[in-house]
Write a protein that holds these residues in place. Structure first.
Motif, short mmCIF file in Angstrom:
data_model
loop_
_atom_site.label_atom_id
_atom_site.label_comp_id
_atom_site.label_asym_id
_atom_site.label_seq_id
_atom_site.Cartn_x
_atom_site.Cartn_y
_atom_site.Cartn_z
N GLU A 34 0.84 -1.20 0.00
CA GLU A 34 0.00 0.00 0.00
C GLU A 34 0.88 1.25 0.00
O GLU A 34 1.91 1.31 0.65
CB GLU A 34 -0.89 0.00 1.24
N GLU A 74 -0.82 2.34 6.32
CA GLU A 74 -0.66 1.22 7.25
C GLU A 74 -1.92 0.36 7.33
O GLU A 74 -1.88 -0.79 7.78
CB GLU A 74 -0.28 1.74 8.65
N ALA A 86 -3.71 -0.51 4.66
CA ALA A 86 -3.64 -1.38 3.48
C ALA A 86 -4.99 -1.66 2.85
O ALA A 86 -5.23 -2.76 2.35
CB ALA A 86 -2.93 -2.69 3.82
N THR A 91 -5.49 -4.46 -0.10
CA THR A 91 -6.40 -5.57 0.19
C THR A 91 -7.39 -5.77 -0.94
O THR A 91 -7.63 -6.90 -1.39
CB THR A 91 -7.15 -5.31 1.51
N ASP A 130 2.87 -12.23 13.84
CA ASP A 130 3.19 -12.03 12.43
C ASP A 130 4.06 -13.16 11.90
O ASP A 130 3.91 -13.60 10.76
CB ASP A 130 3.90 -10.68 12.27
N GLU A 153 -1.14 -11.56 5.17
CA GLU A 153 -0.79 -10.20 5.56
C GLU A 153 0.38 -10.26 6.54
O GLU A 153 0.26 -10.84 7.62
CB GLU A 153 -1.98 -9.51 6.22
N SER A 199 4.27 -8.19 7.96
CA SER A 199 5.17 -7.04 7.98
C SER A 199 6.53 -7.40 7.41
O SER A 199 7.15 -6.62 6.69
CB SER A 199 5.34 -6.51 9.41
N ARG A 203 2.00 -5.37 5.53
CA ARG A 203 1.40 -4.49 6.53
C ARG A 203 2.48 -3.92 7.44
O ARG A 203 3.53 -4.54 7.65
CB ARG A 203 0.39 -5.27 7.39
N TRP A 234 3.09 -0.98 11.03
CA TRP A 234 2.52 -0.07 12.03
C TRP A 234 3.57 0.89 12.56
O TRP A 234 3.28 1.77 13.35
CB TRP A 234 1.90 -0.87 13.17
#
Length: 244
Positions: free
Chosen positions: A54, A60, A62, A66, A112, A134, A136, A162, A164
């Motif tokens: 994204e 963040e 997304a 998506t 994750d 999804e 990071s 993804r 944050w």
């Protein structure tokens, strides 16, 4: 000094150009001629790993990435395994781009790091249309495993990156073994005279692709069948900008 990996990648590209094993791999056309013509196989390779990132405000979350991935999955037959750690996937939004919630199998984990093994396990199962995850972090070793698993199954793995924190976002710049890397972002849609808005528009950037140069397109967002489209006022622009 040329590394072993560079030699292997170069040989793979030559085989693809000659129409070898990789050239025969099935693909899913986007239905947008200018986009499909640019891609090896005239579409998105099915038995491969693809990254979607994204870009733009509030990236963040997304949302556009998506919908981009969901639109691809919507046009494939069979259930879709969706691996994630956060409960922010909006089922009515998936339906809006053609992916009915009844087709989605959710695999939720708290960490994750557990998502990648779930994606790989899903690729080993029969009957799935696509596997979406999804994450990071996606390193070279893990992405190579997913690429090999996707090639063996013929099922595409769509990984949405993804983040944050700024540090997590910086991880998306690192190399992976994905066949393609896409960057998508929303852009202002055309205003109609009555004061409403037409179909949403996205900036879709092919950042990396085996056998094709980076390029960027302005496209209309996925419709209820998961299909992208070239805006009518841009249809005559054959030279959409190349990514720099």
């Amino acid at each position: 000094m040329v590394t072993r990996r560079e030699v292997i990648d170069d040989l793979r590209r030559q085989i693809e150009r000659l129409g070898g094993a990789h050239g025969a791999r099935k693909s899913l056309p986007f239905g947008v001629p200018t986009l499909d013509r640019h891609l090896p196989g005239k579409g998105l390779a099915l038995g491969s790993l693809h990254e979607v990132i994204e870009e733009g405000p509030a990236s963040e979350f997304a949302g556009t990435a998506t919908f981009f991935a969901a639109g691809i999955a919507a046009r494939l037959k069979g259930p879709v395994l969706w691996c994630l750690t956060r409960r922010d996937l909006f089922a009515p939004g998936l339906m809006k781009v053609g992916l009915h919630p009844d087709r989605v199998i959710y695999a939720e984990t708290n960490r994750d790091a557990d998502v990648l093994p779930l994606i790989e396990e899903g690729l080993h199962q029969k009957g799935l249309g696509a596997v979406v995850g999804e994450v990071s972090r996606l390193g070279l070793t893990a992405s190579r495993r997913l690429q090999v698993a996707a090639e063996a199954s013929g099922v595409p793995a769509l990984v949405i990156r993804r983040w944050w924190t700024v540090a997590q976002k910086d991880l998306t710049k690192l190399p992976t073994a994905a066949s393609t890397r896409w960057r998508v972002s929303p852009i202002p849609s055309e205003v109609v005279p009555a004061g409403g808005l037409k179909r949403g528009r996205w900036q879709v950037e092919l950042v990396r692709c085996r056998g094709a140069d980076p390029r960027s397109w302005i496209l209309e967002a996925c419709d209820a069948q998961g299909r992208l489209a070239l805006p009518a006022n841009l249809a005559d622009r054959q030279d959409q900008a190349q990514v720099r």
